[in-house]
Design a protein around this motif. Structure first.
Motif, mmCIF file in Angstrom:
data_model
loop_
_atom_site.group_PDB
_atom_site.id
_atom_site.type_symbol
_atom_site.label_atom_id
_atom_site.label_comp_id
_atom_site.label_asym_id
_atom_site.label_seq_id
_atom_site.Cartn_x
_atom_site.Cartn_y
_atom_site.Cartn_z
ATOM 1 N N TYR B 11 0.937 -1.108 -0.076
ATOM 2 C CA TYR B 11 0.082 0.075 0.029
ATOM 3 C C TYR B 11 0.907 1.201 0.009
ATOM 4 N N GLY B 12 0.572 2.068 -0.762
ATOM 5 C CA GLY B 12 1.268 3.443 -0.625
ATOM 6 C C GLY B 12 2.709 3.354 -1.653
ATOM 7 N N CYS B 124 11.088 2.942 -1.185
ATOM 8 C CA CYS B 124 11.825 2.736 -0.091
ATOM 9 C C CYS B 124 11.371 3.739 0.949
ATOM 10 N N ASN B 125 10.431 4.708 0.705
ATOM 11 C CA ASN B 125 9.985 5.682 1.683
ATOM 12 C C ASN B 125 8.928 5.449 2.631
ATOM 13 N N ARG B 126 8.105 4.175 2.158
ATOM 14 C CA ARG B 126 7.088 3.733 2.752
ATOM 15 C C ARG B 126 7.611 3.087 4.221
ATOM 16 N N ILE B 127 6.938 3.135 5.142
ATOM 17 C CA ILE B 127 7.794 2.849 6.511
ATOM 18 C C ILE B 127 7.884 1.190 6.562
ATOM 19 N N GLN B 128 6.837 0.419 5.654
ATOM 20 C CA GLN B 128 6.954 -0.941 5.935
ATOM 21 C C GLN B 128 8.054 -1.796 4.839
ATOM 22 N N GLN B 130 11.266 0.047 4.150
ATOM 23 C CA GLN B 130 12.098 0.707 3.926
ATOM 24 C C GLN B 130 13.706 0.146 3.685
ATOM 25 N N HIS B 158 9.140 7.565 -3.677
ATOM 26 C CA HIS B 158 8.568 8.925 -3.805
ATOM 27 C C HIS B 158 8.236 9.354 -2.461
ATOM 28 N N LEU B 159 8.145 10.519 -2.294
ATOM 29 C CA LEU B 159 7.458 11.162 -0.895
ATOM 30 C C LEU B 159 6.367 12.181 -1.191
ATOM 31 N N CYS B 160 5.538 11.620 -1.894
ATOM 32 C CA CYS B 160 4.306 12.362 -2.212
ATOM 33 C C CYS B 160 4.642 14.054 -2.586
ATOM 34 N N GLU B 162 6.605 16.029 -1.347
ATOM 35 C CA GLU B 162 7.937 16.409 -1.028
ATOM 36 C C GLU B 162 8.934 15.769 -1.831
#
Lengths: 352, 206
Positions: B11-12, B124-128, B130, B158-160, B162
């Motif tokens: 997700y995400g 790699c920026n999603r918490i689950q 990384q 990505h970081l949405c 940012e």
């Protein structure tokens, strides 16, 4: 600090663990399931307990029991589920027990929709249970703010011995934003408060936690003392005003719609309209003084909500009916876009 | 060509946004494309929200509708053979994680028979996800839930709002490691390999 992408629901769950929340009791309902899902995977790693109750009513009563031991705990739900919890919340207020309750609003009444809504504002701020029940309600509007407020909510609950609500909507729960957490703090050992029922072992006085006070004198005294204590929360009201000094129209919204009015204001300013925005960060107690100050030069006020108009009454009362207050709302799971709010602003400027 | 491309990921990770990009690209290249929204776990930010955009681009959207049902969960109604008879490409936007991938299992025998590609979208920026190890673990759970195997990795770190050029550049070692650990090809080693337009947006972005 390194940022990661998290959904609002996940971020609240992680923030709760970091705030020392040791127990979560809940029952699944969309659109807030990621809170329970995240805690079920991670809370036990910090020595905590995740427990899926048999119902929302079961869950809130487990929170009551857990809070009575002086342990930091929380529950979360969405609209119909919060309705089911209100009896238990009233009992907790009556017993002066702290906890955090996350309310992720979906469209109602009844089963309504799983899409976002702000139609539980009255429920959260005015009617979270029977009796003279007034609980502090935070209304964050970004994932980072959800994280920061979660810690604050636990602290406030402990300080004022009350349930504290974090009021969200489905979109805030589901959306992802970059978020950073503080450094992993060394967890402070919390002393059990001197009212907690932890087992007296015949070494101290027996303690009783109850909301039952059959003698009128005792109940009245308790109510007045609680009200006096809650006066202290009024000093903690928070809000954010942007471009209000020269604004002809101040647009007011909380949560998701507060993000939308910000974009609408930028559109309007770009075309020369003098528009400001005011966002309550705490919706109960309502930031009366702050909104009055923000609107002191305003000729009109516009309240935007994803409901048929609920906060609009608090805004009118806070402004003591001295400024004309208009309302624009969408319902049924729709999030208003900046364009339609700008259209409403343009309509209002005709009468200026 | 007749092709089925399954898009999967955490997700995400940006599955839906990638699926929309891929569908528009293939359609612009002249391939008759269809997108099937199989994400029944998360009812927010799904491909079925892009019906109008797809219609304008000549892309068929296969999505169930919540309307007219008494259920608060979307249902799946995908006829793989039927769609393939009239289209060159079928893109399947699967739900996130192993839970969302379970729905795919129903179609696994048919997809095995006609052949498929499965792109694993990573961030790699999603918490689950990384680390490369955690990302591979999520993939293994997805694969065992749906009975299909990923055939390529798409790096969508990505970081949405940012996100900067550095966000992607800094994620390359991670993406390479995911590719190495899985033995799968990495579809994009630079942004130009497959530029991503942001279609999945929050309502206040103008």
């Amino acid at each position: 600090m390194k940022k990661t992408l998290m959904k609002g629901n996940e971020a609240i769950a992680e923030a709760a663990i970091r705030a020392g929340c040791k127990c979560y009791f809940g029952y699944p309902i969309t659109p807030q399931n990621e809170i329970g899902a995240y805690l079920s995977q991670h809370l036990h790693k910090k020595g905590g307990t995740f427990l899926q109750a048999e119902s929302e009513i079961g869950a809130i009563n487990m929170v009551y029991g857990c809070a009575a031991t002086g342990t930091r705990c929380m529950t979360s739900s969405s609209s119909p589920g919060i309705s089911l919890k209100t009896e238990g919340i009233s009992y907790m207020v009556g017993a002066d027990l702290p906890c955090v309750i996350v309310s992720v609003q979906r469209g109602g009444p009844g089963l309504g929709t799983i899409q976002p809504s702000q139609a539980d504002y009255m429920q959260a701020t005015k009617a979270l249970g029977h009796g003279d029940v007034h609980v502090p309600v935070f209304a964050p509007c970004s994932v980072q703010e959800m994280v920061d407020i979660t810690t604050e909510a636990f602290d406030l609950a402990d300080e004022f011995l009350t349930p504290v609500v974090i009021l969200l909507d489905g979109l805030l729960g589901q959306m992802m934003e970059p978020v950073s957490f503080g450094d992993d703090a060394v967890e402070q050992k919390r002393e059990y408060p001197d009212w907690a029922v932890t087992g007296h072992e015949n070494k101290r006085e027996y303690r009783n936690i109850t909301s039952l006070r059959l003698h009128p004198e005792e109940l009245e005294e308790t109510l007045i003392a609680r009200q006096a204590r809650m006066e202290g929360v009024k000093a903690r009201t928070r809000s954010q005003a942007v471009n209000c000094e020269d604004a002809d129209i101040v647009v007011v919204a909380y949560g998701t719609t507060a993000r939308v009015i910000q974009s609408a204001m930028e559109m309007a300013r770009a075309e020369g309209f003098k528009i400001g925005t005011f966002r309550p960060i705490t919706v109960a107690p309502f930031p009366d003084k702050q909104i009055k100050a923000a609107c002191k030069n305003a000729k009109q006020v516009l309240v935007v909500e994803m409901s048929l108009g609920q906060m609009v009454h608090d805004v009118k009362a806070a402004l003591e009916f001295s400024v004309p207050v208009e309302f624009y709302g969408r319902q049924g799971g729709f999030v208003p876009g900046p364009e339609e709010i700008f259209e409403k602003i343009k309509e209002m400027t005709v009468s200026l | 060509m007749k092709k089925i491309i399954v898009i999967t990921g955490h997700y995400g990770a940006g599955k839906t946004n990638f699926a929309v990009n891929l569908a528009l690209k293939l359609s612009h290249e002249g391939h008759k494309s269809a997108v099937a929204d199989l994400d029944i776990v998360n009812p927010y930010f799904c491909t079925h929200e892009f019906g109008k955009m797809f219609e304008e681009a000549g892309i068929t959207l296969v999505a169930s509708n919540i309307k007219g049902t008494s259920s608060d969960v979307p249902a799946v109604n995908l006829n793989v053979g039927g769609v393939l008879a009239n289209h060159d490409v079928l893109i399947i936007d699967a739900g996130g994680d192993d839970e969302g991938a379970k729905v795919l299992g129903r179609y696994a025998p048919e997809l095995e028979r006609v052949g498929y590609e499965m792109y694993y979208v990573v961030n790699c920026n999603r918490i689950q996800t990384q680390t490369a190890e955690a990302t591979v673990q999520v993939l293994r759970a997805i694969e065992s839930a749906c009975g299909l195997k990923a055939t390529a990795i798409f790096n969508n770190s990505h970081l949405c709002g940012e996100t900067t050029a550095d966000t992607f550049a800094e994620s390359l070692p991670y993406a390479d490691e995911v590719a190495a650990l899985t033995g799968l090809p990495l579809l994009n080693r630079d942004v130009e390999a497959f530029p991503i337009e942001v279609y999945v947006k929050l309502p206040w972005f103008m």
